[in-house]
Motif scaffolding. Structure first.
Motif, PDB file in Angstrom:
ATOM      1  N   MET A  61       0.838  -1.200   0.000  1.00  0.00           N
ATOM      2  CA  MET A  61       0.000   0.000   0.000  1.00  0.00           C
ATOM      3  C   MET A  61       0.874   1.252   0.000  1.00  0.00           C
ATOM      4  N   PHE A  62       1.931   1.200   0.786  1.00  0.00           N
ATOM      5  CA  PHE A  62       2.828   2.354   0.838  1.00  0.00           C
ATOM      6  C   PHE A  62       3.342   2.686  -0.566  1.00  0.00           C
ATOM      7  N   VAL A  63       3.713   1.649  -1.308  1.00  0.00           N
ATOM      8  CA  VAL A  63       4.248   1.874  -2.652  1.00  0.00           C
ATOM      9  C   VAL A  63       3.203   2.536  -3.547  1.00  0.00           C
ATOM     10  N   ILE A  64       1.978   2.018  -3.483  1.00  0.00           N
ATOM     11  CA  ILE A  64       0.914   2.553  -4.348  1.00  0.00           C
ATOM     12  C   ILE A  64       0.630   4.008  -3.975  1.00  0.00           C
ATOM     13  N   ILE A  65       0.534   4.254  -2.668  1.00  0.00           N
ATOM     14  CA  ILE A  65       0.248   5.607  -2.196  1.00  0.00           C
ATOM     15  C   ILE A  65       1.369   6.556  -2.595  1.00  0.00           C
ATOM     16  N   TRP A  66       2.590   6.097  -2.429  1.00  0.00           N
ATOM     17  CA  TRP A  66       3.768   6.884  -2.801  1.00  0.00           C
ATOM     18  C   TRP A  66       3.658   7.322  -4.263  1.00  0.00           C
ATOM     19  N   GLY A  67       3.172   6.401  -5.094  1.00  0.00           N
ATOM     20  CA  GLY A  67       3.073   6.717  -6.512  1.00  0.00           C
ATOM     21  C   GLY A  67       1.969   7.707  -6.844  1.00  0.00           C
ATOM     22  N   PHE A  68       0.929   7.740  -6.030  1.00  0.00           N
ATOM     23  CA  PHE A  68      -0.241   8.561  -6.366  1.00  0.00           C
ATOM     24  C   PHE A  68      -0.219   9.964  -5.773  1.00  0.00           C
TER      25      PHE A  68
END
Lengths: 300, 483
Positions: free
Chosen positions: A162-169
């Protein structure tokens, strides 16, 4: 005249609605993907889905993603957007903190990287022995993180992804909210400042209601992206669904079922369920926004 | 990873356990994989309904025209002179130019025009052509996105006549091959896939490192445990695993159990029987493996480590001393192998020293399944290319350039073209004699993805033998139910 109406409608029917109808039809068959014929089996695929533990786990994971990813992304993006636009020094004109242009630009960087690259970068960052993260943690003395598999432990795999996805958005939504906040007249902020409102109160009572529509749109976009998550999860967990399937998403399960197991009919049923969940998600978000708006309007 | 295989696999995205393949996983291949992810993502999200609709629109039959030549001893399939042949070859670790090489031999002999096209996504790219009734004449159905054999079985030619034909040197082809090579290409008693590359499954080690330390490769699990202790004393681990390749240990465990308990053990698993995973030899091996996990002889964190990075800890850093894999491992790790490593294979260990099959018994399977669709325009042409591939010239060319054995015996010279791994594969095959077995259930039903999940948990100590057995049985039962 009729041409302008009928032509787009025909294109829409042919390329949007017709494939939908076909997908629904295939979900009611036992098509294996490589034959011109198939048997109609009614709702058997859907009954089977309801009893498929792996699929239900994937649905659960998607719901987790659909709740947390948009929520956290929007909260963080809103905070950054407020800080760089209106939450600056309390004297002088309404403006962001010092160097806000720099922060705004930097926060946008991750969005410039394709999702697949983000996934691959972070899977290296999370590498148990050679990754940056464990390298940093062990170098400051946290030796229990030696060889710790962030993406291999049930407890950490989902939060780490989730951290990765959030980081990207975050970058994109920060920019979106900055634009929205800039459209709010500065006089309103000056007025609440005179009234002695804190920055938090300003954000809660002025900024938030003023850009409600933007947030709603952002929430729906983010939710749909999070429900899919195929690219991120495939990059972080090639071949599998993460530890004990804790990061398996519906689209990955669908891909495996169709292209590896050769059960296209069953896979299409998964796609239909995913579409239903996405529509339901959008309906819930609209519903919540309408409810809260109604209450505030009633109060005023 | 293994990439591909017959029914299997691949890469990164990829699937499966299987054999063969060498392919996959070199760096260049990773690029391909990433691309295929994206493509896969699009296909899954958007294109499924569309492709499907296009495909079904064009489902017309094409029939078998073109096999117009006269059959004779010299022309066993009746290929027509000056006809054209189309081959679509999975472009993985082995590349595809070895097929072009064989096709050129055919062209020279029959004045045909062959087109050999590389492809990384076999299933997606050929699906519309199968549905439309105009598939190519020869396909290497391999890679992560290979077409499941259960889905296309009815539309494939049987290949018994290929093995019955004479090769270009005039010898009957079936007499020149390793034993049981038909098995992996036989489904429901129909022999439809000619698996070309011989893959040997073994436990690999560095002969130089073992010599230096006076170690010998373990013949039983008890010896493996002892060796683990010795390795620990040197600050090394016994095994290592990577997240996409956790099921290599499934391969090792099952091979070991089959050697211990005989072929009945394998048949039960292969036929997806109830309680197949509770058979005693399998349980014994699982328990032995759990002991090794519990003793801490696996490098921790494998469930979060990319598999080639994990393999490099064995081949380059030598933190781990043993690694179970197929013969493709040498090629795959070529750029990440320590100088003077002398990669050598040993057969899977047994539980006791009086196992049903001898220690030398081996899982060796032919991989890279070549198929000829019945609806192809030039069925004879597809078979003729196979015949050329199975003849001495093309088969030797393959072993020499790819450092892997084909199913044709006796073409690898004593120096193995300079490869210790190729020499040891040939030696293991010779020592095994007829004790060669193979199982395919995992790739046949596309189960690797599901199996990876539980094996990652088991190897990292998060699941015990009971949980592993239960989950493996459930995966098997589910596959049986959807047969």
């Amino acid at each position: 005249m009729a041409v302008f109406l009928i032509l787009p409608l025909a294109i829409f029917l042919l390329f949007v609605i017709w494939p939908f109808v076909q997908a629904i039809y295939y979900s009611l068959t036992d098509w294996g993907g490589f034959s011109p014929t198939m048997n109609f089996i009614g709702f058997d695929n859907f009954v089977k889905l309801a009893n498929d533990d792996t699929f239900m786990q994937a649905v659960f994971n998607c719901i987790l993603l659909g709740i947390f990813v948009p929520l956290i992304t929007i909260v963080v993006a809103l905070i950054i957007a407020s800080v760089v636009t209106v939450a600056g020094p309390s004297k002088g004109t309404i403006r962001g903190v010092k160097g806000s242009g720099f922060y705004r630009t930097v926060s946008f960087f991750p969005y410039c990287i394709p999702a697949i690259v983000i996934g691959l970068i972070w899977s290296q960052v999370y590498d148990p022995s050679a990754g940056l993260l464990n390298g940093f943690l062990t170098s400051i003395g946290l030796h229990k993180f030696t060889n710790f598999a962030w993406l291999g432990e049930v407890a950490t795999a989902m939060p780490a992804s989730m951290f990765v996805i959030i980081w990207g958005f975050i970058g994109f939504y920060t920019v979106l909210f900055v634009a929205a906040i800039k459209s709010i007249p500065a006089e309103i902020y000056e007025a609440v400042r005179l009234d002695g409102a804190t920055r938090f109160r300003t954000a809660w009572s002025i900024t938030l209601p003023s850009i409600r529509d933007n947030i709603q749109t952002a929430y729906i976009y983010l939710g749909i992206a999070a429900l899919d998550s195929f690219v991120y999860m495939s990059a972080l967990f090639p071949n599998a669904g993460g530890p004990a399937n804790t990061t398996l998403v519906i689209s990955q399960d669908l891909f495996n079922t169709a292209f590896r197991k050769g059960q296209f009919g069953y896979a299409t049923a998964m796609g239909v369920v995913l579409a239903a969940i996405t529509l339901l998600f959008a309906a819930i978000v609209f519903g919540i926004v309408r409810l809260t708006k109604g209450r505030e309007e009633g109060r005023s | 990873m293994r990439p591909c295989g017959r029914t299997r696999r691949t890469i990164n995205t990829y699937n499966t356990e299987k054999k063969g393949n060498t392919h996959t996983m070199t760096t260049e291949n990773r690029g391909v994989d990433r691309r295929s992810f994206l493509r896969g993502a699009m296909a899954a999200a958007v294109a499924v309904p569309i492709t499907v609709s296009l495909a079904s629109c064009s489902s017309g039959g094409s029939g078998d025209s073109g096999s117009g030549g006269t059959k004779s001893a010299k022309n066993p399939f009746g290929i027509k002179e000056s006809s054209s042949i189309e081959a679509v070859i999975f472009n993985g670790g082995y590349g595809y130019d070895y097929v072009s090489y064989a096709a050129k031999l055919v062209d020279k002999k029959w004045k045909t025009t062959s087109k050999v096209k590389p492809q990384t996504n076999i299933a997606q790219s050929l699906q519309p052509r199968f549905v439309g009734g105009n598939p190519p004449d020869l396909i290497d159905n391999s890679g992560a996105n290979q077409i499941g054999f259960n889905t296309i079985l009815k539309s494939l030619e049987t290949l018994d006549d290929v093995f019955a034909a004479n090769n270009y040197e005039g010898k009957k082809i079936s007499d020149t091959l390793y034993p049981n090579v038909k098995v992996p290409g036989t489904f429901s008693n129909k022999f439809v896939a000619m698996n070309y590359v011989m893959t040997v499954y073994a436990v690999w080690y560095s002969a130089s490192l073992f010599e230096e330390n006076g170690w010998t490769p373990p013949k039983t699990w008890d010896e493996a445990l002892d060796l683990g202790a010795k390795a620990k004393a040197k600050g090394k681990y016994l095994f290592v695993w990577g997240k996409e390749a956790a099921t290599y240990y499934l391969t090792l465990a099952l091979d070991s159990a089959i050697k211990e308990g005989g072929l009945d053990v394998m048949n039960a698993v292969n036929n997806l029987e109830k309680n197949a995973w509770s058979q005693k030899p399998i349980q014994d091996v699982f328990n032995a493996l759990e002991k090794i996990v519990k003793a801490g002889y696996f490098i921790p964190g494998g469930a979060g480590t990319q598999f080639t990075a994990a393999q490099a800890k064995w081949s380059n850093d030598q933190q781990a001393i043993l690694y179970p894999s197929g013969g493709w491992i040498e090629n795959e790790m070529k750029k990440a192998t320590k100088e003077g490593f002398k990669m050598t294979g040993a057969p899977a260990m047994t539980v006791t020293s009086d196992s049903k099959l001898p220690y030398e018994a081996l899982r060796a399977a032919a991989g890279e399944p070549y198929i000829v669709p019945s609806q192809g325009k030039n069925v004879a042409g597809g078979k003729e290319i196979m015949r050329a591939m199975l003849s001495k010239d093309a088969a030797t060319n393959f072993s020499k350039t790819r450092l892997a054995p084909t199913i044709v015996k006796g073409l690898v010279p004593a120096d193995g073209f300079g490869s210790t791994a190729l020499v040891s594969q040939t030696k293991m095959l010779d020592a095994a004699g007829d004790n060669i077995f193979d199982w395919e259930f995992s790739s046949l039903y596309g189960l690797n993805t599901d199996q990876l999940v539980i094996w990652n948990s088991f190897l990292s100590g998060q699941a015990d033998v009971a949980a592993l057995t239960k989950q493996m049985q459930k995966i098997s039962d589910d596959a049986a139910a959807s047969k």
